[in-house]
Write a protein that holds these residues in place. Structure first.
Motif, PDB file in Angstrom:
ATOM      1  N   ALA A   1       0.720  -0.536  -0.246  1.00  0.00           N
ATOM      2  CA  ALA A   1      -0.384  -0.370  -0.223  1.00  0.00           C
ATOM      3  C   ALA A   1       0.791   1.201   0.027  1.00  0.00           C
ATOM      4  O   ALA A   1       1.865   1.304   1.623  1.00  0.00           O
ATOM      5  CB  ALA A   1      -0.813  -0.141   1.429  1.00  0.00           C
ATOM      6  N   SER A   2       0.443   2.265  -0.825  1.00  0.00           N
ATOM      7  CA  SER A   2       1.441   3.301  -0.911  1.00  0.00           C
ATOM      8  C   SER A   2       1.194   4.523   0.098  1.00  0.00           C
ATOM      9  O   SER A   2       2.124   5.152   0.148  1.00  0.00           O
ATOM     10  CB  SER A   2       1.024   3.688  -2.397  1.00  0.00           C
ATOM     11  N   SER A   3      -0.084   4.206   0.767  1.00  0.00           N
ATOM     12  CA  SER A   3       0.765   4.782   2.195  1.00  0.00           C
ATOM     13  C   SER A   3      -0.599   3.792   3.017  1.00  0.00           C
ATOM     14  O   SER A   3      -1.513   3.082   2.758  1.00  0.00           O
ATOM     15  CB  SER A   3      -0.673   5.666   2.042  1.00  0.00           C
ATOM     16  N   PRO A   4       0.361   3.897   4.855  1.00  0.00           N
ATOM     17  CA  PRO A   4      -0.347   3.108   5.687  1.00  0.00           C
ATOM     18  C   PRO A   4      -1.956   3.392   5.739  1.00  0.00           C
ATOM     19  O   PRO A   4      -2.688   2.362   6.294  1.00  0.00           O
ATOM     20  CB  PRO A   4       0.124   3.910   6.434  1.00  0.00           C
ATOM     21  N   SER A   5      -2.625   4.201   5.508  1.00  0.00           N
ATOM     22  CA  SER A   5      -4.022   4.846   6.009  1.00  0.00           C
ATOM     23  C   SER A   5      -4.794   4.085   4.378  1.00  0.00           C
ATOM     24  O   SER A   5      -5.969   3.793   4.521  1.00  0.00           O
ATOM     25  CB  SER A   5      -4.017   6.074   5.008  1.00  0.00           C
ATOM     26  N   LEU A   6      -4.569   3.443   3.800  1.00  0.00           N
ATOM     27  CA  LEU A   6      -4.974   2.683   2.368  1.00  0.00           C
ATOM     28  C   LEU A   6      -5.517   0.921   3.383  1.00  0.00           C
ATOM     29  O   LEU A   6      -5.013   0.768   3.691  1.00  0.00           O
ATOM     30  CB  LEU A   6      -4.363   2.397   1.415  1.00  0.00           C
ATOM     31  N   LYS A   7      -6.684   0.779   2.747  1.00  0.00           N
ATOM     32  CA  LYS A   7      -6.733  -0.075   3.503  1.00  0.00           C
ATOM     33  C   LYS A   7      -7.089  -1.797   2.450  1.00  0.00           C
ATOM     34  O   LYS A   7      -6.496  -3.016   3.570  1.00  0.00           O
ATOM     35  CB  LYS A   7      -8.797  -0.136   3.604  1.00  0.00           C
TER      36      LYS A   7
END
Length: 157
Positions: A45-51
């Motif tokens: 995931a390119s961001s830790p906030s993505l599910k």
């Protein structure tokens, strides 16, 4: 921490170092199962906030030269060390991954450009089956949630 995660943590891809990463070692094979070269694949995931993950990373090992080792470490005989080199960073919306040969633990990777290649999982024989099915579950989730992504035959207007 796997080899790819370590590579991302110390290299120029620092933004990905804290992101969730599922990685594995594979051998690229031909459609008929002939061995070609080793590849490490990571789904991240390119961001830790993505599910869900949104990128596929492919890296290949690159052997350091023995001379470089001797110069750096001032040892006359160093064992060759392998480092990874990132060869592809692809958005998952342009990638489809399928089981190619379940008995050989092989996957078929299809890109939106039409290019296809085949990867055979490499792992400890006692863990191979379990790891293979973890990859299958991940790919199923990605297929299920990516139905809105354009397919290679869909024209976007």
């Amino acid at each position: 921490m796997g080899d790819l995660k370590e590579f991302l943590a110390r290299g120029e891809y620092g933004k990905l170092k804290d992101c969730p990463l599922f990685e594995g070692n594979f051998v690229q094979v031909t459609k008929f199962g002939e061995l070609a070269n080793r590849v490490t694949m990571g789904i991240v995931a390119s961001s830790p906030s993505l599910k869900l993950p949104d990128l596929m990373l492919l890296a290949q090992p690159v052997e350091n030269q023995l001379e470089e080792c001797a110069i750096k470490h001032r040892k006359p005989k160093c064992a060759p060390q392998e480092e990874l080199q990132l060869i592809a960073l692809l958005p998952l919306k342009f990638v489809r991954i399928f089981i190619h040969d379940e008995r050989r633990y092989q996957f078929k990777v299809s890109l939106a450009s039409g290019r296809r290649f085949y990867l055979q999982l490499v792992a400890h024989p006692q863990k191979l089956d379990c790891i293979f099915w973890q990859w299958v579950r991940l790919f199923y989730l990605l297929h299920f949630y990516q139905n809105d992504a354009p397919s290679p035959t869909t024209r976007v207007t």
